[in-house]
Scaffold this active site. Structure first.
Site: not given
Length: 216
Positions: A216, A60-62
């Site tokens: 993100f 989700w963050h990257g």
């Protein structure tokens, strides 16, 4: 809703994720962990569900390997903790330890995993510019655990005092049921305003800082 509940007062990584970015943790629980079967499946599958959910939190963050590793580190510790603390004897002994040991352990895990979350290309002596986030993070991890010399950390007096004030305020909030003065709203509001004013003073900057979640 409340989104952070003094997460660094947690004594396990699992508790940390119940108190850190609560809206995000709730989303992961409702839309990843529970649809996978949650804890209503076999014991081994439940551990896998925990681990996989944390790996997804990394994605989700990257969409990069370093975020996957970050999520896997957290997922591994959460799963191992659930297994270890499932034994009543071990849980009882853990609960008897002073909370400061658990808090130090959680902060250590968080900080070590953060090497993978925030790593950037660096110039490594003898290797030139290393752009692979995984290699950079692994290099940082090796140096951290080899007690190699690094840059000195300098903290200004203002920042040091602010940290102490914020920690004191957090401690008072965490233990508010045992501190009589915190039942007086006038004191609570006055203390909060004082800390905020100091924050505004210390963190007043003229250069705009990019918001980390824009990527993100």
């Amino acid at each position: 809703p409340e989104n952070f509940d003094r997460p660094f007062f947690s004594t396990t990584v699992g508790e940390f994720w119940r108190r850190w970015h609560i809206s995000f943790s709730s989303w992961l629980r409702d839309y990843v962990y529970i649809p996978l079967g949650g804890s209503r499946v076999s014991v081994s599958r439940a551990y896998f569900n925990l681990f996989f959910t944390m790996v997804v939190s990394g994605l989700w963050h990257g969409a990069d390997w370093n975020f996957l590793v970050w999520g896997a580190i957290h997922g591994g510790f959460v799963a191992v903790e659930r297994f270890v603390l499932s034994f009543p004897v071990l849980r009882s002994r853990f609960e008897k330890l002073p909370k400061i040991f658990g808090m130090f352990y959680v902060y250590w895990v968080f900080s070590a995993a953060f090497f993978y979350f925030r790593c950037k290309p660096i110039d490594i002596t003898g290797q030139g510019i290393v752009s692979s986030p995984i290699r950079v993070a692994w290099y940082m991890t090796q140096r951290a655990f080899s007690f190699a010399d690094g840059q000195m950390i300098t903290v200004s007096l203002n920042t040091g005092l602010l940290v102490i004030m914020l920690l004191l305020l957090e401690w008072m909030q965490e233990n508010k049921k045992r501190i009589a003065i915190l039942s007086h709203s006038g004191f609570v509001y006055s203390a909060s305003i004082a800390v905020l004013l100091v924050c505004f003073y210390v963190y007043s900057v003229t250069v705009s800082q990019p918001f980390v979640y824009f990527q993100f």
